[in-house]
Write an enzyme that holds these catalytic residues in place. Structure first.
Site: not given
Ligand SMILES: Cc1cc2nc3c(=O)[nH]c(=O)nc-3n(C[C@H](O)[C@H](O)[C@H](O)COP(=O)(O)OP(=O)(O)OC[C@H]3O[C@@H](n4cnc5c(N)ncnc54)[C@H](O)[C@@H]3O)c2cc1C
Lengths: 489, 430
Positions: A46, A54, A316, A405, A407
């Site tokens: 995130t 998108h 990802r 800050c 900047c």
């Molecule tokens: C470089 C990059 C660019 C991207 N660009 C886009 C974009 O432009 N637009 C778009 O829509 N999507 C984009 N994505 C995808 C998007 O970032 C993800 O789909 C989204 O952030 C997923 O959110 P999440 O909450 O599933 O995962 P995360 O944000 O990874 O959250 C998972 C959380 O779980 C926690 N966790 C893991 N294991 C445990 C555990 N055992 N106990 C407690 N907590 C735990 C982690 O610490 C983390 O905070 C991109 C991804 C990347 C890497």
């Protein structure tokens, strides 16, 4: 840590998806909690993504990605208005340089229509360059989608957690879930440092680690594929290079390397897409930078290496099927979200609704809370205020007259507000307020931010971290390393 | 509702440049001078420079930073017509010299000045370092941030340090860290010669046996949470790392001392054009920018290695700002300057920059300049006319050379006239 209260639902993982689920659940008369292993929510994918909302023409019709991306996109105006999170529909453009690429654009246009993407048009190169004068002269055709947007993803995750907490949900940070067992009285969730939580339902939103968490529930799931993306941020001086987000035609593995305006006013270039053997390598590389520059300069030739002020990498949660995966275990009482890679940020509000429906099907009662408040107190962004508003704000709280800050013109008042809303670390303050995000990258304001954090949290500056455990900024009090207190110079 | 306040000369920044400019403006007849300073005290960056070595030229004494500042602060405070606003952050400046600032008690303040002196100083460059490949663990600081932590806040950022860049603040901090009981493993400089003053190399590194690696840079940062080490590589003539020269140095802290950049965001809100070579405004010998009535001095104009020259330059700016204000009082309408009499000064062979960039024909003034590369037995010339000979020149040491009547005579004889360009060059002596 002892045993916590019994919850109806425990969400594991505080990314944009987990916090969206928590906020959605907080609309109902039930007890929900979120467990996050890092010091703050939002530190996974995130924090480290492209921030693009998108349009939804990238994905195959009928896939979860296509459906939830288009649905999520539509929810963003209301969501970001309610939570006062920076969001803009700047539009996006996919560009073609050759007749073959033009063919691909036409296919995506059709796919977008099938997916229900509103406001798309195909433009010739010159028309597109009238909208975006810095586009390369080689571009012959553009697919433009007006509904594409940009958002501050870390701020969104924080805002969702804050609003959920204001509506009665509990947020626990620095809780890494290591074990899940299921008995007659529901789930018992244990954390690395011995805490336990009880829940009738669980939602596994652990991002890249969701496969590990699913296995704790006894599910035999294929491993997620860590795929690294490096991104580079350019100085605000060149912040108006483009207004739209500029895409090439995609590769089979990713949407390609892009030129991305951000809500903070910087242009960002990236991301790369490289499969990694491990889940913890967030390093940036010389090769990644070279690749990004070579690629984006062909889209927007004015992009220059010397304008780069910062770099980061994200991982990802690559899906083994190429689509979002919704698994369940324990008769549907545990929902596992796997492979939430891009467009996961865009889809997150729709994913949350879908998860709530799945839980309801498994028997969770969803009775709306009459007093649910969808809004959170507005965030003062001093720099954006008019003279009259600045005057007013300073009169109410003189801390808004202290610019910490330089900047980014971020005041002490804004930093204190961020801490009161849940920021605990220097990076957390940085991502919420932009203090330290400008061209000097915290070179000036870091000592002040440390001091303010220590004061507001009531701890010693020695305890203040960059981003949680083991990232303390300071080693010791001055003179502590001197044996016998040698003379000063 | 807020009202507009008026002053003759507004000085933005209360560091050494602002202090000297304010005093000089008063001496030159400005009735009211206003200093706007964002910090809670006057003195600027000098307050955290507790080492000595300030004031050798001006006071023939080795003072610490705060001591040097106190040669000026009491005089400023004693003058009832110098109005000092502390904790005051200037947010914008218009070409018509209207300043918008904020203050905890006064709120939003509008101040209209007849002349403005920009004296906001500079900040540390981090950019060069930010694309170092690797992770982003805790433990990476600019040298100035580390200096503030140690000297002002009383905390040590780490105990095993590598310093990237051999700028003066980095060298001073190498000594400071060593005296505080930390171990400085190395100073790494990408150029084949040090960026800081020779005396700092001797007193801060050599006296403590701290190795200085020239033609080298940090090519990788290691450590997930906290810095665990850096990879240092030698570079070729194009600054590209040479494969096979990598060495790993364990450390918990990386300090960046990769240069300073004038802080000109505010100047730009007033439309003041900048010189890309200095990063500061283009000025004439009065230190007036291309926006009439706005002057600049000190590190906001160009980065100085000695504060003594800052004070000197600030006195010129302060005095000329006062004159401008007086002219505006006498003749509210036309107080523009006569740019038509000026020649442009440009850096030529082996010169990084020269200041001022504009100069009135016939004016006898000091020129300040820096060379691009170290060089022995050098003749400094102005469009072919010899100005001075030097035994040795280095990029780290700013040169000050007087442009005299006899030089002008030769220039005029060679047909140089207002509107033309003059080229300053550092050439090998014949
Ligand atoms: C470089 C990059 C660019 C991207 N660009 C886009 C974009 O432009 N637009 C778009 O829509 N999507 C984009 N994505 C995808 C998007 O970032 C993800 O789909 C989204 O952030 C997923 O959110 P999440 O909450 O599933 O995962 P995360 O944000 O990874 O959250 C998972 C959380 O779980 C926690 N966790 C893991 N294991 C445990 C555990 N055992 N106990 C407690 N907590 C735990 C982690 O610490 C983390 O905070 C991109 C991804 C990347 C890497």
């Amino acid at each position: 840590m002892g045993e916590r209260t019994q919850y109806d639902v425990v969400v594991i993982g505080g990314g944009v998806v987990g916090t969206a689920v928590l906020r959605t659940l907080s609309r109902y008369q039930l007890k929900a909690a979120l467990l996050e292993k890092e010091a703050e929510v939002g530190w996974g994918a995130t924090k480290a993504n492209s921030g693009i909302v998108h349009a939804g023409f990238h994905n195959k019709p009928g896939s979860w990605m296509a459906r939830l991306c288009v649905a999520g996109n539509r929810m963003y105006d209301q969501l970001c208005d309610e939570l006062d999170v920076p969001f803009q529909r700047n539009g996006l453009m996919m560009v073609a340089r050759t007749p073959e690429e033009e063919q691909i654009l036409r296919r995506f246009y059709q796919q977008g229509l099938d997916n229900g993407v509103p406001g798309m048009e195909l433009l010739d190169g010159d028309t597109a360059r009238r909208l975006e004068p810095n586009l390369s002269g080689e571009i012959t055709m553009v697919l433009r989608a007006a509904s594409g947007g940009i958002v501050a993803p870390f701020a969104l995750a924080h805002a969702q957690a804050e609003n959920a907490a204001a509506n009665g949900a509990d947020v626990y940070t620095e809780v890494a879930v290591t074990g899940i067992s299921c008995g007659d009285d529901g789930f018992t969730i244990t954390s690395q440092d011995g805490g336990t939580w009880k829940a009738k339902y669980i939602v596994n939103a652990a991002g890249l680690f969701a496969d590990d968490v699913a296995r704790m529930c006894g599910l035999d799931v294929p491993s997620l594929i860590p795929r690294k993306g490096e991104e580079y941020i350019l100085d605000q001086r060149v912040g108006d290079l483009v207004k739209h987000t500029i895409f090439p035609v995609p590769t089979p593995k990713s949407k390609g390397i892009l030129v991305i305006p951000t809500v903070g006013g910087n242009i960002m270039i990236g991301p790369t897409a490289l499969e990694m053997p491990r889940k913890d390598d967030l390093s940036t590389t010389a090769a990644g930078l070279d690749e990004i520059l070579a690629f984006t300069q062909r889209l927007v030739p004015k992009i220059q290496r010397r304008d780069i002020i910062a770099a980061f990498a994200g991982l990802r949660a690559g899906s083994p099927t190429g689509d979002f995966i919704f698994e369940t275990s324990h008769s549907g009482r545990a929902v596992h979200l796997l492979g939430i890679e891009s467009p996961g940020l865009t889809a997150s509000p729709a994913i949350a609704e879908h998860v709530a429906e799945m839980l309801a099907e498994a028997g969770l009662e969803l009775m709306p809370k009459p007093d649910f408040n969808p809004r959170r107190p507005r965030v003062i962004r001093f720099k954006k205020l008019s003279d009259e508003e600045k005057e007013e704000v300073i009169k109410r709280d003189p801390l808004y007259a202290h610019v910490v800050c330089r900047c980014e013109t971020v005041t002490e008042g804004e930093i204190v507000d961020a801490v009161r809303r849940g920021a605990r670390t220097v990076d957390g303050v940085k991502f919420l307020t932009r203090a330290g995000m400008g061209r000097c990258q915290g070179g000036f304001c870091t000592p002040y931010v440390v001091r303010i954090l220590a004061r507001e949290l009531g701890v010693s500056p020695l305890e203040i971290t960059k981003r949680g455990r083991n990232t303390e900024l300071l080693a010791a009090e001055a003179k502590a390393f001197l044996k016998g207190g040698e003379a000063d110079a | 509702m807020r009202s507009i306040r008026y002053t003759d000369v507004a000085v933005i920044g209360g560091g050494p440049a602002g202090l000297a400019a304010a005093l000089a403006a008063r001496r030159a007849g400005a009735e009211h001078v206003t200093i706007l300073e964002r910090n809670h005290e006057l003195g600027g960056i000098l307050q955290q420079c507790i080492h000595n070595g300030f004031g050798l030229h001006r006071f023939k004494e080795e003072l610490t930073g705060p001591e040097y500042a106190y040669r000026f602060i009491p005089q400023v405070e004693a003058d009832p017509n110098i109005h000092v606003y502390l904790n005051t952050m200037v947010l914008s400046l218009t070409p018509t010299k209207e300043i918008t600032a904020i203050h905890p008690d006064h709120g939003l303040v509008k101040l209209k000045a007849k002349a403005v002196v920009l004296a906001m100083g500079c900040r540390e460059r981090t950019r060069g370092a930010l694309t170092i490949p690797g992770t982003r663990p805790a433990g990476i600081y600019t040298a100035g941030t580390a200096q503030r932590f140690v000297n002002m806040e009383g905390y040590m950022p780490g105990k095993r340090v590598v310093i990237l860049g051999s700028g003066d603040i980095g060298l001073i901090m190498a000594r400071r860290f060593t005296l505080e009981g930390a171990k400085v493993e190395a100073v790494v400089e990408i150029m084949p010669y040090p960026a800081g003053l020779a005396r700092n190399i001797a007193q801060c590194l050599e006296d403590f046996n701290i190795p200085l690696y020239l033609s080298s840079t940090v090519t990788m940062i290691h450590g997930k949470d906290r810095v665990e080490g850096v990879t240092v590589s030698q570079v070729d003539d194009n600054w590209c790392p040479i494969a096979g020269t990598e060495r790993y140095i364990p450390c918990d802290t990386l300090l960046l001392s990769v240069g300073l950049i004038p802080e000109n965001e505010l100047s730009q809100t007033a439309g003041v054009p900048l010189d890309p070579r200095t990063g500061g405004p283009v000025v004439d010998e009065k230190r007036e920018t291309l926006v009439s009535g706005i002057f600049a001095c000190g590190n906001v104009l160009h980065v100085h290695d000695l504060v003594d020259y800052v004070s000197e330059e600030a006195e010129i700016a302060g005095e000329e700002a006062a004159r401008h204000a007086l002219r505006e009082t006498a003749d509210e309408a036309g107080s523009g300057r006569d740019g038509g009499q000026q020649l442009a000064l440009k850096p030529g062979s082996n010169l990084r920059y020269v200041l001022p960039q504009r100069i009135t024909a016939g004016a006898e003034v000091d020129l300040y300049m820096r060379v691009s590369h170290p060089m022995d037995a050098v003749t400094l010339t102005l469009s072919g006319v010899t100005l001075a000979k030097k035994r040795q020149v280095r990029p780290s040491e700013m040169l000050k050379i007087r442009l005299k009547a006899q030089h002008w005579e030769s220039l005029f004889q060679a047909g140089k006239a207002p509107g033309q360009e003059l080229l300053v060059a550092a050439e090998p002596s014949a």
